[in-house]
Structure formats: structure tokens, C-alpha cells
Scaffold this motif. Structure first.
Motif, mmCIF file in Angstrom:
data_model
loop_
_atom_site.group_PDB
_atom_site.id
_atom_site.type_symbol
_atom_site.label_atom_id
_atom_site.label_comp_id
_atom_site.label_asym_id
_atom_site.label_seq_id
_atom_site.Cartn_x
_atom_site.Cartn_y
_atom_site.Cartn_z
ATOM 1 N N GLY A 57 27.809 18.217 -42.914
ATOM 2 C CA GLY A 57 28.852 18.889 -42.809
ATOM 3 C C GLY A 57 29.992 17.602 -42.344
ATOM 4 N N GLY A 58 29.608 16.761 -41.926
ATOM 5 C CA GLY A 58 30.476 15.354 -41.188
ATOM 6 C C GLY A 58 30.785 15.597 -40.041
ATOM 7 N N ILE A 59 29.927 16.350 -39.307
ATOM 8 C CA ILE A 59 29.844 16.406 -37.818
ATOM 9 C C ILE A 59 29.379 15.202 -37.056
ATOM 10 N N ILE A 60 29.871 14.438 -36.237
ATOM 11 C CA ILE A 60 29.129 13.341 -35.475
ATOM 12 C C ILE A 60 29.144 13.873 -34.145
ATOM 13 N N GLY A 61 27.742 13.626 -33.454
ATOM 14 C CA GLY A 61 27.799 14.189 -32.199
ATOM 15 C C GLY A 61 26.509 13.772 -31.679
ATOM 16 N N ILE A 62 25.955 14.148 -30.216
ATOM 17 C CA ILE A 62 24.913 13.607 -29.751
ATOM 18 C C ILE A 62 23.848 15.050 -29.622
ATOM 19 N N VAL A 63 22.611 14.540 -29.796
ATOM 20 C CA VAL A 63 21.556 15.770 -29.576
ATOM 21 C C VAL A 63 21.440 15.862 -28.243
ATOM 22 N N ARG A 64 21.515 17.457 -28.071
ATOM 23 C CA ARG A 64 21.267 17.443 -26.550
ATOM 24 C C ARG A 64 20.036 18.463 -26.362
ATOM 25 N N ALA A 65 19.693 19.113 -27.770
ATOM 26 C CA ALA A 65 18.425 20.026 -27.434
ATOM 27 C C ALA A 65 17.747 19.975 -28.935
ATOM 28 N N ILE A 66 16.414 19.806 -29.196
ATOM 29 C CA ILE A 66 15.762 20.210 -30.092
ATOM 30 C C ILE A 66 14.779 21.205 -30.299
ATOM 31 N N ASP A 67 14.751 22.174 -31.152
ATOM 32 C CA ASP A 67 13.858 23.256 -31.378
ATOM 33 C C ASP A 67 13.078 23.027 -32.808
ATOM 34 N N VAL A 81 27.231 22.700 -30.845
ATOM 35 C CA VAL A 81 26.987 23.694 -31.992
ATOM 36 C C VAL A 81 25.461 23.565 -32.260
ATOM 37 N N VAL A 82 25.052 24.417 -32.641
ATOM 38 C CA VAL A 82 23.631 24.451 -33.394
ATOM 39 C C VAL A 82 23.641 24.407 -34.828
ATOM 40 N N VAL A 83 22.723 23.275 -35.241
ATOM 41 C CA VAL A 83 22.699 23.142 -36.748
ATOM 42 C C VAL A 83 21.104 23.159 -36.998
ATOM 43 N N GLN A 84 21.050 23.395 -38.255
ATOM 44 C CA GLN A 84 19.796 23.362 -38.751
ATOM 45 C C GLN A 84 19.216 21.994 -38.724
ATOM 46 N N LYS A 85 17.831 21.838 -38.626
ATOM 47 C CA LYS A 85 17.260 20.563 -38.484
ATOM 48 C C LYS A 85 17.323 19.770 -39.916
ATOM 49 N N GLU A 139 11.428 9.913 -46.392
ATOM 50 C CA GLU A 139 12.033 8.978 -45.466
ATOM 51 C C GLU A 139 12.861 10.061 -44.573
ATOM 52 N N HIS A 140 13.455 11.099 -45.215
ATOM 53 C CA HIS A 140 14.245 12.078 -44.444
ATOM 54 C C HIS A 140 13.690 12.915 -43.263
ATOM 55 N N LYS A 141 12.305 13.519 -43.968
ATOM 56 C CA LYS A 141 11.258 14.012 -43.071
ATOM 57 C C LYS A 141 10.832 13.246 -41.952
ATOM 58 N N GLN A 142 10.592 11.910 -42.130
ATOM 59 C CA GLN A 142 10.252 10.947 -41.066
ATOM 60 C C GLN A 142 11.377 10.857 -40.180
ATOM 61 N N MET A 143 12.574 10.758 -40.546
ATOM 62 C CA MET A 143 13.629 10.395 -39.755
ATOM 63 C C MET A 143 13.728 11.818 -38.649
ATOM 64 N N LEU A 144 13.491 13.067 -39.326
ATOM 65 C CA LEU A 144 13.792 14.208 -38.699
ATOM 66 C C LEU A 144 12.666 14.501 -37.641
ATOM 67 N N GLU A 145 11.476 14.036 -37.757
ATOM 68 C CA GLU A 145 10.489 13.908 -36.848
ATOM 69 C C GLU A 145 10.643 12.900 -35.718
ATOM 70 N N ALA A 146 11.242 11.712 -36.006
ATOM 71 C CA ALA A 146 11.426 10.769 -34.985
ATOM 72 C C ALA A 146 12.817 11.203 -34.105
ATOM 73 N N LEU A 147 13.459 12.290 -34.331
ATOM 74 C CA LEU A 147 14.785 12.446 -33.867
ATOM 75 C C LEU A 147 14.362 12.957 -32.212
ATOM 76 N N LYS A 148 15.203 12.463 -31.413
ATOM 77 C CA LYS A 148 14.999 12.659 -29.775
ATOM 78 C C LYS A 148 16.355 13.081 -29.182
ATOM 79 N N VAL A 149 16.129 13.722 -28.004
ATOM 80 C CA VAL A 149 17.364 14.041 -27.322
ATOM 81 C C VAL A 149 18.145 12.703 -27.093
ATOM 82 N N GLY A 150 19.738 12.787 -27.255
ATOM 83 C CA GLY A 150 20.226 11.701 -26.922
ATOM 84 C C GLY A 150 20.479 10.669 -28.002
#
Length: 109
Positions: A66-76, A90-94, A48-59
Motif C-alpha cells: 500500500g506504500g506505507i513505510i515503517g518499522i516492524v514492531r511485532a511479528i505473528d 498498523v497491523v498488516v498481513q505478512k 525470493e519473497h517467501k525467503q524475505m518474509l521468513e527472514a523478517l525480524k523486529v526492527g
């Protein structure tokens, strides 16, 4: 004489009719219980986590481990840029993205 005679037993007279399977039965049952209570649910969560990461999109609004809440601006391929405040990114690992939040959770950055 000091030494007694040793006689061989008849072949097959004391052989176990189940072939030793009854000795392995508790070990097999323990493995089956561990599989259904621990391994299988963990594999399901990982899928389920892998599917969630694959469906991740900008916005998308996300929560990191780490408890950081934010909006996705770029995906690598391996990294995600998350805006946590106005002009602060901030840049975090996927894989550290824990959850995708409901739209509107982050009102104003």
C-alpha cells in the motif's frame, strides 16, 4: 446404377510415419516458451519473497504494497505490526510486505 462402388484402401498405405508428432510440435514448443518466459521467473520471484518474509525480524524497516513505510514492531504467523509514526501502529498481513528497506531509510517517526 446410381450408386458407385466403394473400395477399401490398403492398410497402412497413407499412415503418417511420425505418428502425428509433427502436429503436436508447435503446441509443445509454445508451452516451453511460455514456461521459460513467464512461469519460471514468477516462481523465482515468489520463492525470493517467501525467503524475505521468513527472514523478517523486529526492527526491520519495511515497505508495504500500500506504500506505507515503517518499522516492524511485532511479528505473528500471519500478521506484522508496523509502526508508521510515533505511537501509530498498523497491523498488516505478512504477504503484503513488499520489501525490506536499508537501515536508516526511516529517520524519525
Amino acid at each position: 446404377m446410381w450408386i458407385t462402388n466403394a473400395y477399401a484402401q490398403a492398410p497402412g498405405a497413407t499412415a503418417d510415419p511420425t505418428g502425428g508428432l509433427m502436429q503436436l510440435l508447435p503446441l509443445i514448443l509454445m508451452f516451453v516458451v511460455i514456461w521459460f518466459l513467464m512461469i519460471r521467473p514468477q516462481m523465482k520471484r515468489a520463492k525470493e519473497h517467501k525467503q524475505m518474509l521468513e527472514a523478517l525480524k523486529v526492527g526491520d524497516e519495511v515497505l508495504t504494497q500500500g506504500g506505507i513505510i515503517g518499522i516492524v514492531r511485532a511479528i505473528d504467523d500471519q500478521f506484522v505490526t508496523v509502526e508508521i509514526a510515533k505511537g501509530v501502529e498498523v497491523v498488516v498481513q505478512k504477504p503484503t510486505i513488499l520489501a525490506v528497506l536499508v537501515k536508516g531509510t526511516v529517520k524519525h517517526l
